[in-house]
Scaffold this active site. Structure first.
Site, PDB file in Angstrom:
ATOM      1  N   LYS A  19       0.818  -1.212   0.000  1.00 32.40           N
ATOM      2  CA  LYS A  19       0.000   0.000   0.000  1.00 32.40           C
ATOM      3  C   LYS A  19       0.854   1.266   0.000  1.00 32.40           C
ATOM      4  CE  LYS A  19      -4.128  -2.136   1.905  1.00 32.40           C
ATOM      5  NZ  LYS A  19      -3.689  -3.485   1.556  1.00 32.40           N
ATOM      6  N   LYS A  74      16.939  -5.624   4.102  1.00 32.62           N
ATOM      7  CA  LYS A  74      17.158  -4.532   5.055  1.00 32.62           C
ATOM      8  C   LYS A  74      18.561  -4.525   5.651  1.00 32.62           C
ATOM      9  CE  LYS A  74      12.327  -3.770   6.279  1.00 32.62           C
ATOM     10  NZ  LYS A  74      11.349  -3.650   7.370  1.00 32.62           N
ATOM     11  N   ASP A 110      11.781   2.228  10.615  1.00 29.14           N
ATOM     12  CA  ASP A 110      10.944   1.148  11.147  1.00 29.14           C
ATOM     13  C   ASP A 110      10.764   1.245  12.656  1.00 29.14           C
ATOM     14  OD1 ASP A 110      10.155  -0.287   8.893  1.00 29.14           O
ATOM     15  OD2 ASP A 110      11.952  -1.530   8.882  1.00 29.14           O
ATOM     16  N   GLY A 134      11.717 -13.042  15.780  1.00 26.23           N
ATOM     17  CA  GLY A 134      12.371 -12.480  14.603  1.00 26.23           C
ATOM     18  C   GLY A 134      13.463 -11.494  14.969  1.00 26.23           C
ATOM     19  N   ALA A 135      14.698 -11.793  14.521  1.00 29.25           N
ATOM     20  CA  ALA A 135      15.837 -10.903  14.790  1.00 29.25           C
ATOM     21  C   ALA A 135      16.472 -10.434  13.491  1.00 29.25           C
ATOM     22  CB  ALA A 135      16.873 -11.628  15.660  1.00 29.25           C
ATOM     23  N   GLY A 137      15.997  -7.903   9.808  1.00 30.63           N
ATOM     24  CA  GLY A 137      16.019  -6.455   9.605  1.00 30.63           C
ATOM     25  C   GLY A 137      14.911  -5.720  10.318  1.00 30.63           C
ATOM     26  N   TYR A 228       1.163  -6.442   7.864  1.00 31.27           N
ATOM     27  CA  TYR A 228      -0.077  -5.677   7.632  1.00 31.27           C
ATOM     28  C   TYR A 228      -0.839  -6.133   6.392  1.00 31.27           C
ATOM     29  CZ  TYR A 228       2.003  -2.803   3.902  1.00 31.27           C
ATOM     30  OH  TYR A 228       2.569  -2.360   2.742  1.00 31.27           O
TER      31      TYR A 228
END
Length: 286
Positions: A19, A74, A110, A134-135, A137, A228
């Site tokens: 988006k 990232k 972020d 989660g580690a 980016g 998202y």
């Protein structure tokens, strides 16, 4: 009214449903800008992620003002930049590149996006102990935001256990206290945790599924997701069924986008207007 032209992009994999183009371009119209946002999608272009330097070269050659960077680039993008902002250098992850005066400058918006979203959506939850999945980016940015939000202790899980260890060590050094530790047993640490933060691709349309065993989640937990698309992931749907307080990833997307917009243009956007537009976009695609 502004009359400057801006061409910006997003580099990543499986990003056709993003988006970001509509979010950026609509705000630019409100600001009176000539602004175009392009997707450079590895999957759509039939390219491997190793083609990242070629895509950056293409953007620079075509006169882009900058580019957002998403999964899986990232961290790998850093090797192809001239310098980093303080935030990006500290976090070792970049989600926004600005092309300026012949330089490529990496930024990280972020962490700010997650911070602002959490402040608005879960302002009063218990923060003694949270689990981060989660580690990568996104995870490094979210972890930084979590400690800045006042979470006393963060247990970090990643399928690459060395990556979780590294992130925990970085947080402990940065904040000069034992605020983080790696874990290999999410079920066990969740039993003593107040909440769960999810920062992996699991739950995206291209990576469906749940990142945890459903039994591990209890009604007393809060759950924050950074995914998202869809806006309500399988994890959030599970959490809502169990009566947990939840935070959707859309807000993080809006606030990091607002910060990136300002980096690209030098003009402060109306973040609340962008947030309303984001919700309209989500209702249209639901």
């Amino acid at each position: 009214m502004q009359d400057k032209k801006f061409l910006v992009g997003l580099i990543g994999a499986d990003i056709q449903m993003s988006k970001s183009p509509a979010l950026h371009e609509t705000e630019a119209r409100h600001q009176g800008l000539d602004y175009r946002y392009e997707l450079l999608d590895f999957a759509e272009l039939g390219l491997p992620a190793s083609a990242l330097p070629d895509l950056l070269d293409e953007e620079e050659r075509r006169g882009f003002a900058g580019s957002n960077i998403t999964h899986p680039c990232k961290q790998t993008v850093i090797a192809h930049l001239d310098r980093l902002s303080e935030d990006a250098e500290m976090l070792g992850a970049v989600n926004t590149v600005v092309f300026r005066n012949g330089e490529r400058i990496g930024h990280n918006t972020d962490w700010y996006g997650f911070y602002e979203n959490f402040q608005r959506g879960l302002p009063d939850v218990a923060k003694s102990h949270a689990v981060l999945l989660g580690a990568g980016g996104a995870g490094v940015a979210v972890a930084h935001a979590a400690i800045k939000l006042g979470i006393d202790r963060l247990s970090i899980f990643d399928q690459d256990s060395k990556r979780a260890d590294t992130l925990a060590g970085q947080l402990n050094d940065r904040f000069s206290r034992g605020c983080a530790r790696a874990t290999t047993d999410v079920g066990s640490v969740l039993r003593s945790a107040d909440g769960l933060i999810h920062a992996t691709p699991t739950g995206m349309k291209s990576h469906p599924g749940l990142p945890i065993d459903p039994e591990w989640l209890l009604p007393r937990h809060w759950v924050a997701d950074i995914v998202y698309m869809p806006l309500v992931t399988e994890l959030l749907a599970l959490a809502e069924r169990k009566g947990c307080r939840t935070l959707r990833g859309g807000g993080m997307t809006v606030y990091q986008a607002a910060a990136a917009f300002e980096l690209f243009t030098g003009i402060a956007p109306d973040a609340e207007r962008m947030s309303r537009h984001f919700m309209d976009l989500c209702s249209l695609s639901a």
